[in-house]
Design a protein around this motif. Structure first.
Motif, PDB file in Angstrom:
ATOM      1  N   ASP A   1     -48.720  10.227  56.465  1.00  0.00           N
ATOM      2  CA  ASP A   1     -47.674   9.856  57.410  1.00  0.00           C
ATOM      3  C   ASP A   1     -47.928   8.534  57.823  1.00  0.00           C
ATOM      4  O   ASP A   1     -48.753   8.000  58.033  1.00  0.00           O
ATOM      5  CB  ASP A   1     -47.843  10.674  58.529  1.00  0.00           C
ATOM      6  CG  ASP A   1     -47.426  12.073  58.549  1.00  0.00           C
ATOM      7  OD1 ASP A   1     -46.552  12.639  57.829  1.00  0.00           O
ATOM      8  OD2 ASP A   1     -47.927  13.007  59.164  1.00  0.00           O
ATOM      9  N   SER A   2     -46.717   7.777  58.088  1.00  0.00           N
ATOM     10  CA  SER A   2     -46.810   6.259  58.441  1.00  0.00           C
ATOM     11  C   SER A   2     -45.455   6.271  59.348  1.00  0.00           C
ATOM     12  O   SER A   2     -44.366   6.157  58.830  1.00  0.00           O
ATOM     13  CB  SER A   2     -46.657   5.244  57.142  1.00  0.00           C
ATOM     14  OG  SER A   2     -46.637   3.739  57.655  1.00  0.00           O
ATOM     15  N   GLU A   3     -45.817   5.848  60.769  1.00  0.00           N
ATOM     16  CA  GLU A   3     -44.653   5.738  61.438  1.00  0.00           C
ATOM     17  C   GLU A   3     -43.416   6.778  61.575  1.00  0.00           C
ATOM     18  O   GLU A   3     -42.400   6.381  61.302  1.00  0.00           O
ATOM     19  CB  GLU A   3     -43.942   4.452  61.223  1.00  0.00           C
ATOM     20  CG  GLU A   3     -44.984   3.111  61.616  1.00  0.00           C
ATOM     21  CD  GLU A   3     -44.475   1.851  61.534  1.00  0.00           C
ATOM     22  OE1 GLU A   3     -43.180   1.706  61.437  1.00  0.00           O
ATOM     23  OE2 GLU A   3     -44.916   0.951  61.586  1.00  0.00           O
ATOM     24  N   SER A   4     -43.906   7.812  61.517  1.00  0.00           N
ATOM     25  CA  SER A   4     -42.794   9.120  61.414  1.00  0.00           C
ATOM     26  C   SER A   4     -42.326   9.350  60.201  1.00  0.00           C
ATOM     27  O   SER A   4     -41.447  10.193  60.059  1.00  0.00           O
ATOM     28  CB  SER A   4     -41.905   9.127  62.545  1.00  0.00           C
ATOM     29  OG  SER A   4     -42.636   9.048  63.714  1.00  0.00           O
ATOM     30  N   SER A   5     -42.780   8.723  58.956  1.00  0.00           N
ATOM     31  CA  SER A   5     -42.112   9.030  57.737  1.00  0.00           C
ATOM     32  C   SER A   5     -43.181   9.258  56.782  1.00  0.00           C
ATOM     33  O   SER A   5     -44.469   8.909  57.017  1.00  0.00           O
ATOM     34  CB  SER A   5     -41.507   7.396  57.262  1.00  0.00           C
ATOM     35  OG  SER A   5     -40.765   7.223  57.998  1.00  0.00           O
ATOM     36  N   VAL A   6     -42.820  10.124  55.894  1.00  0.00           N
ATOM     37  CA  VAL A   6     -44.055  10.570  54.842  1.00  0.00           C
ATOM     38  C   VAL A   6     -43.871   9.477  53.838  1.00  0.00           C
ATOM     39  O   VAL A   6     -43.022   9.437  53.011  1.00  0.00           O
ATOM     40  CB  VAL A   6     -43.657  11.947  54.252  1.00  0.00           C
ATOM     41  CG1 VAL A   6     -44.550  12.482  53.357  1.00  0.00           C
ATOM     42  CG2 VAL A   6     -43.737  12.966  55.438  1.00  0.00           C
ATOM     43  N   ILE A   7     -45.376   9.011  53.399  1.00  0.00           N
ATOM     44  CA  ILE A   7     -45.275   8.147  52.260  1.00  0.00           C
ATOM     45  C   ILE A   7     -45.948   8.884  50.942  1.00  0.00           C
ATOM     46  O   ILE A   7     -46.839   9.365  51.229  1.00  0.00           O
ATOM     47  CB  ILE A   7     -46.270   6.935  52.667  1.00  0.00           C
ATOM     48  CG1 ILE A   7     -45.857   6.221  54.005  1.00  0.00           C
ATOM     49  CG2 ILE A   7     -46.274   5.931  51.408  1.00  0.00           C
ATOM     50  CD1 ILE A   7     -44.489   5.487  53.838  1.00  0.00           C
ATOM     51  N   ARG A   8     -45.305   8.603  49.980  1.00  0.00           N
ATOM     52  CA  ARG A   8     -45.732   9.488  48.684  1.00  0.00           C
ATOM     53  C   ARG A   8     -46.365   8.595  47.575  1.00  0.00           C
ATOM     54  O   ARG A   8     -45.822   7.564  47.531  1.00  0.00           O
ATOM     55  CB  ARG A   8     -44.569  10.330  48.093  1.00  0.00           C
ATOM     56  CG  ARG A   8     -44.216  11.303  49.174  1.00  0.00           C
ATOM     57  CD  ARG A   8     -43.212  12.326  48.613  1.00  0.00           C
ATOM     58  NE  ARG A   8     -42.857  13.317  49.520  1.00  0.00           N
ATOM     59  CZ  ARG A   8     -42.001  13.163  50.471  1.00  0.00           C
ATOM     60  NH1 ARG A   8     -41.319  11.981  50.729  1.00  0.00           N
ATOM     61  NH2 ARG A   8     -41.683  14.082  51.444  1.00  0.00           N
ATOM     62  N   GLY A   9     -47.196   9.239  46.864  1.00  0.00           N
ATOM     63  CA  GLY A   9     -48.195   8.324  45.774  1.00  0.00           C
ATOM     64  C   GLY A   9     -48.927   8.870  45.265  1.00  0.00           C
ATOM     65  O   GLY A   9     -48.876  10.219  45.229  1.00  0.00           O
ATOM     66  N   ARG A  10     -49.750   8.484  44.090  1.00  0.00           N
ATOM     67  CA  ARG A  10     -50.448   9.117  43.325  1.00  0.00           C
ATOM     68  C   ARG A  10     -51.842   8.195  43.780  1.00  0.00           C
ATOM     69  O   ARG A  10     -52.062   7.194  43.582  1.00  0.00           O
ATOM     70  CB  ARG A  10     -50.176   8.964  41.835  1.00  0.00           C
ATOM     71  CG  ARG A  10     -48.772   9.779  41.583  1.00  0.00           C
ATOM     72  CD  ARG A  10     -48.475   9.656  40.186  1.00  0.00           C
ATOM     73  NE  ARG A  10     -48.926  10.848  39.776  1.00  0.00           N
ATOM     74  CZ  ARG A  10     -48.878  11.385  38.330  1.00  0.00           C
ATOM     75  NH1 ARG A  10     -48.519  10.606  37.633  1.00  0.00           N
ATOM     76  NH2 ARG A  10     -49.099  12.470  38.090  1.00  0.00           N
ATOM     77  N   LEU A  11     -53.001   9.093  43.529  1.00  0.00           N
ATOM     78  CA  LEU A  11     -54.375   8.502  43.715  1.00  0.00           C
ATOM     79  C   LEU A  11     -55.233   8.890  42.268  1.00  0.00           C
ATOM     80  O   LEU A  11     -55.065   9.719  41.628  1.00  0.00           O
ATOM     81  CB  LEU A  11     -54.892   9.378  44.908  1.00  0.00           C
ATOM     82  CG  LEU A  11     -56.490   8.997  44.840  1.00  0.00           C
ATOM     83  CD1 LEU A  11     -56.617   7.661  45.461  1.00  0.00           C
ATOM     84  CD2 LEU A  11     -57.290  10.084  45.949  1.00  0.00           C
ATOM     85  N   PHE A  12     -55.528   8.013  41.644  1.00  0.00           N
ATOM     86  CA  PHE A  12     -56.137   7.660  40.463  1.00  0.00           C
ATOM     87  C   PHE A  12     -57.560   7.300  40.800  1.00  0.00           C
ATOM     88  O   PHE A  12     -58.092   6.620  41.593  1.00  0.00           O
ATOM     89  CB  PHE A  12     -55.862   6.595  39.449  1.00  0.00           C
ATOM     90  CG  PHE A  12     -54.173   6.628  39.101  1.00  0.00           C
ATOM     91  CD1 PHE A  12     -53.788   6.848  37.795  1.00  0.00           C
ATOM     92  CD2 PHE A  12     -53.221   6.374  40.160  1.00  0.00           C
ATOM     93  CE1 PHE A  12     -52.751   6.872  37.735  1.00  0.00           C
ATOM     94  CE2 PHE A  12     -51.768   6.321  39.719  1.00  0.00           C
ATOM     95  CZ  PHE A  12     -51.637   6.696  38.419  1.00  0.00           C
ATOM     96  N   THR A  13     -58.485   8.444  40.125  1.00  0.00           N
ATOM     97  CA  THR A  13     -59.962   8.237  40.677  1.00  0.00           C
ATOM     98  C   THR A  13     -60.512   8.284  39.365  1.00  0.00           C
ATOM     99  O   THR A  13     -60.431   9.064  38.629  1.00  0.00           O
ATOM    100  CB  THR A  13     -60.303   9.529  41.552  1.00  0.00           C
ATOM    101  OG1 THR A  13     -60.123  10.837  40.974  1.00  0.00           O
ATOM    102  CG2 THR A  13     -59.839   9.558  42.898  1.00  0.00           C
TER     103      THR A  13
END
Length: 79
Positions: free
Chosen positions: A8-20
């Motif tokens: 969550d960021s300022e009432s919005s859902v931020i989507r991404g991919r985590l590369f480990t």
């Protein structure tokens, strides 16, 4: 390893991919957000994320708020 993530960021859902990286223990990490209305789905950004991960650094590749797969208004044009 690659995982789809969202937060969550300022009432919005931020989507991404985590590369480990394939290492034991804590690792440094960087956030990679394409600019100029580009999205994380451009192949070049995933290529960068994989290259950075190969040297032992985790990468969070994400779409900014209002762009790509992330929520938020106003919507910005994406290429």
């Amino acid at each position: 390893m690659i995982s789809d993530v969202e937060f969550d960021s300022e009432s919005s859902v931020i989507r991404g991919r985590l590369f480990t990286p394939d290492v034991e223990g804590p690792t440094p990490a960087v956030a990679l957000g394409p600019g100029f209305s580009a999205t994380r789905r451009f192949a070049v950004f995933e290529h960068y994320a994989r290259a950075i991960t190969e040297v032992g650094v985790a990468v969070l590749l994400f779409d900014y708020r209002g762009v790509g797969l992330s929520d938020g208004e106003p919507r910005r044009a994406s290429h």
